[in-house]
Write a protein that holds these residues in place. Structure first.
Motif, short mmCIF file in Angstrom:
data_model
loop_
_atom_site.label_atom_id
_atom_site.label_comp_id
_atom_site.label_asym_id
_atom_site.label_seq_id
_atom_site.Cartn_x
_atom_site.Cartn_y
_atom_site.Cartn_z
N UNK A 25 0.87 -1.18 0.00
CA UNK A 25 0.00 0.00 0.00
C UNK A 25 0.91 1.23 0.00
N UNK A 26 0.96 1.90 -1.14
CA UNK A 26 1.88 3.02 -1.31
C UNK A 26 1.17 4.32 -0.94
N UNK A 27 1.79 5.08 -0.04
CA UNK A 27 1.12 6.27 0.50
C UNK A 27 0.08 5.83 1.51
N UNK A 28 0.51 4.97 2.43
CA UNK A 28 -0.42 4.27 3.33
C UNK A 28 -0.99 5.13 4.44
N UNK A 29 -0.37 6.30 4.69
CA UNK A 29 -0.84 7.22 5.73
C UNK A 29 -0.83 6.52 7.09
N UNK A 30 -1.97 6.27 7.70
CA UNK A 30 -2.02 5.62 9.01
C UNK A 30 -2.02 4.09 8.93
N UNK A 44 -2.03 -11.98 3.25
CA UNK A 44 -1.09 -12.74 4.06
C UNK A 44 0.04 -11.87 4.59
N UNK A 45 0.39 -10.84 3.84
CA UNK A 45 1.50 -9.95 4.21
C UNK A 45 1.27 -8.62 3.52
N UNK A 46 1.68 -7.54 4.18
CA UNK A 46 1.50 -6.21 3.59
C UNK A 46 2.69 -5.32 3.91
N UNK A 47 2.99 -4.45 2.95
CA UNK A 47 3.94 -3.37 3.16
C UNK A 47 3.14 -2.08 3.20
N UNK A 48 3.37 -1.28 4.22
CA UNK A 48 2.76 0.06 4.30
C UNK A 48 3.88 1.05 3.99
N UNK A 49 3.84 1.64 2.82
CA UNK A 49 4.91 2.55 2.39
C UNK A 49 4.53 4.00 2.56
N UNK A 50 5.44 4.79 3.12
CA UNK A 50 5.24 6.23 3.29
C UNK A 50 6.55 6.98 3.06
N UNK A 51 6.46 8.11 2.40
CA UNK A 51 7.66 8.92 2.15
C UNK A 51 7.78 10.07 3.14
N UNK A 52 6.69 10.44 3.79
CA UNK A 52 6.67 11.57 4.71
C UNK A 52 6.82 11.05 6.15
N UNK A 53 7.67 11.72 6.93
CA UNK A 53 7.99 11.25 8.27
C UNK A 53 6.76 11.13 9.19
N UNK A 54 5.89 12.14 9.19
CA UNK A 54 4.72 12.12 10.07
C UNK A 54 3.83 10.92 9.85
N UNK A 55 3.34 10.73 8.62
CA UNK A 55 2.51 9.54 8.34
C UNK A 55 3.26 8.23 8.57
N UNK A 56 4.57 8.20 8.28
CA UNK A 56 5.37 7.00 8.52
C UNK A 56 5.34 6.63 10.00
N UNK A 81 9.96 2.23 -4.14
CA UNK A 81 11.28 1.89 -3.59
C UNK A 81 11.18 1.09 -2.30
N UNK A 82 10.02 1.10 -1.65
CA UNK A 82 9.84 0.34 -0.40
C UNK A 82 9.66 -1.15 -0.66
N UNK A 83 9.51 -1.53 -1.93
CA UNK A 83 9.29 -2.94 -2.28
C UNK A 83 10.59 -3.58 -2.71
N UNK A 88 8.06 -10.60 -2.84
CA UNK A 88 7.10 -11.34 -3.68
C UNK A 88 5.71 -10.72 -3.61
N UNK A 89 5.64 -9.41 -3.78
CA UNK A 89 4.37 -8.70 -3.74
C UNK A 89 3.51 -9.06 -4.95
N UNK A 90 2.25 -9.41 -4.68
CA UNK A 90 1.29 -9.75 -5.75
C UNK A 90 0.51 -8.54 -6.23
N UNK A 91 0.16 -7.68 -5.26
CA UNK A 91 -0.78 -6.58 -5.53
C UNK A 91 -0.22 -5.27 -4.99
N UNK A 92 -0.29 -4.24 -5.80
CA UNK A 92 0.11 -2.90 -5.36
C UNK A 92 -1.13 -2.02 -5.35
#
Length: 231
Positions: A25-30, A44-56, A81-83, A88-92
């Motif tokens: 989830x790119x730009x995952x916020x909270x 089964x597994x998720x990446x929460x990606x954030x570029x801004x420090x506050x939301x990260x 870049x967080x991936x 082995x991400x299936x869905x973005x």
């Protein structure tokens, strides 16, 4: 909105995630979306990606508070870049940004799309940018949705890799091939509003100024496309 109750648009986004997927989830916020999807047993597994420090930091705190650190990796980085390929991400999922920004994220992170089976994109504006990107990069639209929430209209595009070159008409690129066939009330209201706006702009442009000819021709083509579909 929280990890238990998503907004209407994000619930619709989640509905397109195949069960058992590994998502980013790119730009995952909270990180509400990945937390919700994991807790529902959908991913089964998720990446929460954030570029801004506050939301990260907010996403990190959220995932820790729910004790989901094994299932959700919160990563700070720009776009895809967080991936890592080892993930082995299936869905973005990229939701809540402008179409041009989402397109630039996909273009800049194209190497990270290897092995990805589905893109679920929810642009706030300029969805045509993503349909154009899909054509160029051999991704095919497999579904679209349009909905209204909090006085805003949102489009959701679901893309999958295609071995064949997919070419859309001007109307399909602008309006969406699935959406223009369904012609829902939300769709019609959105494009009637856009049609009125463009006609207003057209009327204010000085047709006698040669510099405006290209702009007028572009507006005229869009107006005719929408009128043809809404008939």
């Amino acid at each position: 909105m929280n990890e238990q109750q998503l907004s209407k648009r994000l619930e619709k986004v989640v509905s397109y995630i195949p069960i058992g997927s590994k998502i980013a989830d790119i730009g995952s916020d909270h990180a509400y979306l990945p937390c919700y999807a994991v807790q529902k047993g959908q991913v089964a597994f998720a990446i929460a990606g954030e570029v801004v420090e506050g939301p990260f930091q907010s996403a990190t705190k959220q995932v820790k508070s729910l004790e989901l650190t094994k299932e959700i990796a919160v990563r700070k980085g720009d776009g895809l870049a967080v991936i890592g390929l080892e993930d082995a991400i299936d869905v973005i999922v990229i939701a809540g940004m402008g179409g041009a920004l989402i397109r630039s994220i996909l273009e800049e992170g194209s190497a990270r799309l290897v092995g990805v089976k589905r893109l679920i994109l929810q642009p706030n504006i300029a969805a045509h940018q993503l349909r154009e990107w899909a054509e160029i990069n051999q991704w095919a639209l497999v579904s679209e949705a349009i909905l209204r929430e909090d006085n805003k209209t949102y489009e959701i595009l679901v893309l999958e890799p295609s071995e064949e070159v997919v070419v859309y008409s001007d109307g399909e690129r602008l309006l969406g091939p699935f959406l223009m066939r369904e012609k829902s009330l939300v769709f019609q209201t959105k494009w009637e509003h856009e049609l009125s706006n463009w006609k207003g702009i057209q009327a204010k442009i000085d047709a006698g100024n040669t510099k405006n000819k290209a702009k007028l021709a572009e507006l005229d083509a869009k107006i005719r496309t929408i009128e043809d579909v809404l008939r």
